[in-house]
Design a protein around this motif. Structure first.
Motif, PDB file in Angstrom:
ATOM      1  N   PHE A   1      -9.231   4.224  -4.001  1.00 22.46           N
ATOM      2  CA  PHE A   1      -8.332   3.376  -4.959  1.00 22.46           C
ATOM      3  C   PHE A   1      -6.866   3.938  -4.806  1.00 22.46           C
ATOM      4  O   PHE A   1      -5.848   3.038  -4.733  1.00 22.46           O
ATOM      5  N   GLU A   2      -6.817   5.196  -4.767  1.00 23.97           N
ATOM      6  CA  GLU A   2      -5.415   5.549  -4.725  1.00 23.97           C
ATOM      7  C   GLU A   2      -4.783   5.541  -3.374  1.00 23.97           C
ATOM      8  O   GLU A   2      -3.622   5.473  -3.333  1.00 23.97           O
ATOM      9  N   VAL A   3      -5.559   5.481  -2.279  1.00 25.33           N
ATOM     10  CA  VAL A   3      -4.981   5.210  -0.959  1.00 25.33           C
ATOM     11  C   VAL A   3      -4.555   3.663  -0.905  1.00 25.33           C
ATOM     12  O   VAL A   3      -3.231   3.413  -0.482  1.00 25.33           O
ATOM     13  N   ILE A   4      -5.237   2.835  -1.609  1.00 28.44           N
ATOM     14  CA  ILE A   4      -4.846   1.438  -1.635  1.00 28.44           C
ATOM     15  C   ILE A   4      -3.525   1.280  -2.414  1.00 28.44           C
ATOM     16  O   ILE A   4      -2.724   0.270  -2.062  1.00 28.44           O
ATOM     17  N   VAL A   5      -3.576   1.755  -3.475  1.00 33.21           N
ATOM     18  CA  VAL A   5      -2.446   1.869  -4.462  1.00 33.21           C
ATOM     19  C   VAL A   5      -1.219   2.176  -3.768  1.00 33.21           C
ATOM     20  O   VAL A   5      -0.112   2.020  -3.896  1.00 33.21           O
ATOM     21  N   ALA A   6      -1.321   3.643  -2.950  1.00 26.85           N
ATOM     22  CA  ALA A   6      -0.342   4.046  -2.306  1.00 26.85           C
ATOM     23  C   ALA A   6       0.445   3.191  -1.280  1.00 26.85           C
ATOM     24  O   ALA A   6       1.683   3.152  -1.315  1.00 26.85           O
ATOM     25  N   VAL A   7      -0.353   2.557  -0.485  1.00 21.75           N
ATOM     26  CA  VAL A   7       0.044   1.576   0.320  1.00 21.75           C
ATOM     27  C   VAL A   7       0.877   0.547  -0.288  1.00 21.75           C
ATOM     28  O   VAL A   7       1.882   0.130   0.209  1.00 21.75           O
ATOM     29  N   ILE A   8       0.336  -0.087  -1.437  1.00 22.69           N
ATOM     30  CA  ILE A   8       0.995  -1.133  -2.207  1.00 22.69           C
ATOM     31  C   ILE A   8       2.332  -0.431  -2.592  1.00 22.69           C
ATOM     32  O   ILE A   8       3.278  -1.087  -2.748  1.00 22.69           O
ATOM     33  N   LEU A   9       2.547   0.729  -3.124  1.00 25.40           N
ATOM     34  CA  LEU A   9       3.388   1.270  -3.514  1.00 25.40           C
ATOM     35  C   LEU A   9       4.515   1.346  -2.458  1.00 25.40           C
ATOM     36  O   LEU A   9       5.883   1.350  -2.596  1.00 25.40           O
TER      37      LEU A   9
END
Length: 246
Positions: A224-232
């Motif tokens: 989840f955090e990796v996906i959020v990091a990509v979006i950010l």
């Protein structure tokens, strides 16, 4: 990106070299002129202080890169402005960890007259535990840095008088919203109050966390955090290319 990274190191090289010399001199002074306990405490504080200084330098490097008109003329992509400071900080941080490891090895071998592996075994932790802790710390730093980069880009999209305050508010909102979403999706707890369990016993009130623990194998949280990091990162690149004033 390598071009931008090379310029970042050239600009900060004198500062990095001066910090390294000061750190070595301070560690030698602590070990020679201080008592053993005081030397260890001050030595660890010295490494922590240098680590914080490296992190601040990385943030300043990113800010300078996106706000400098001359840097905008370099033939690099928007992603390079995000990755270059991260790689710069990672290399400097890895160098600091290597220096700390060498220092610890010399101290344990010469002063404690012990083998490094034996000392690790006596501590109750295995090498894999230290590596897991190091990876966890590295990921937390990277994820938090990505949030800070986006907050700086948001601040740069507004005029300088109001921009810093908007950036601070954006950072607080992002941290709380992401933390709330992660706990809600991974643990099924909607209310922040449900992140803790309160129990009362003879010694008083005990508070136990129910949140997501990365070290307990909660790989879903990491994904989840990796996906959020990509979006950010995508949002940061968009703001740098379209909105940030130079």
């Amino acid at each position: 990106m390598m071009t931008l990274l090379k310029y970042d190191f050239r600009r900060n090289w004198n500062t990095l070299l001066a910090g390294l010399v000061i750190l070595i001199i301070a560690q030698v002074a602590f070990s020679v002129f201080m008592s053993e306990i005081a030397g260890i405490v001050l030595g660890i504080m010295g490494y922590v202080g240098v680590g914080v200084a490296i992190y601040v330098k990385m943030i300043k490097t990113y800010t300078s890169n996106i706000r400098s008109y001359n840097r905008r003329l370099l033939p690099v992509t928007g992603l390079s402005h995000v990755l270059s400071p991260l790689i710069f900080g990672a290399i400097c941080g890895l160098g600091l960890v290597i220096i700390f490891t060498i220092h610890a090895y010399i101290y344990i071998s010469m002063k404690l007259r012990m083998n490094m592996i034996t000392h690790i075994d006596l501590s109750g932790l295995h090498v894999s535990d230290y590596l897991r802790l190091l990876l966890f710390s590295a990921w937390v730093i990277v994820f938090m840095t990505v949030i800070i980069f986006l907050s700086i880009s948001i601040a740069g999209s507004f005029r300088w008088r109001t921009g810093p305050w908007i950036g601070i508010v954006a950072f607080l909102v992002l941290v709380n919203v992401i933390g709330w979403l992660e706990n809600m999706m991974m643990t099924g707890r909607f209310s922040p109050v449900e992140m803790f369990r309160y129990t009362e016993n003879n010694t008083g009130i005990s508070i136990t966390g129910n949140g997501v623990l990365w070290s307990d194998g909660m790989w879903g949280s990491t994904i989840f955090e990796v996906i959020v990091a990509v979006i950010l990162v995508w949002a940061t690149i968009y703001l740098n290319n379209k909105k940030v004033e130079v």
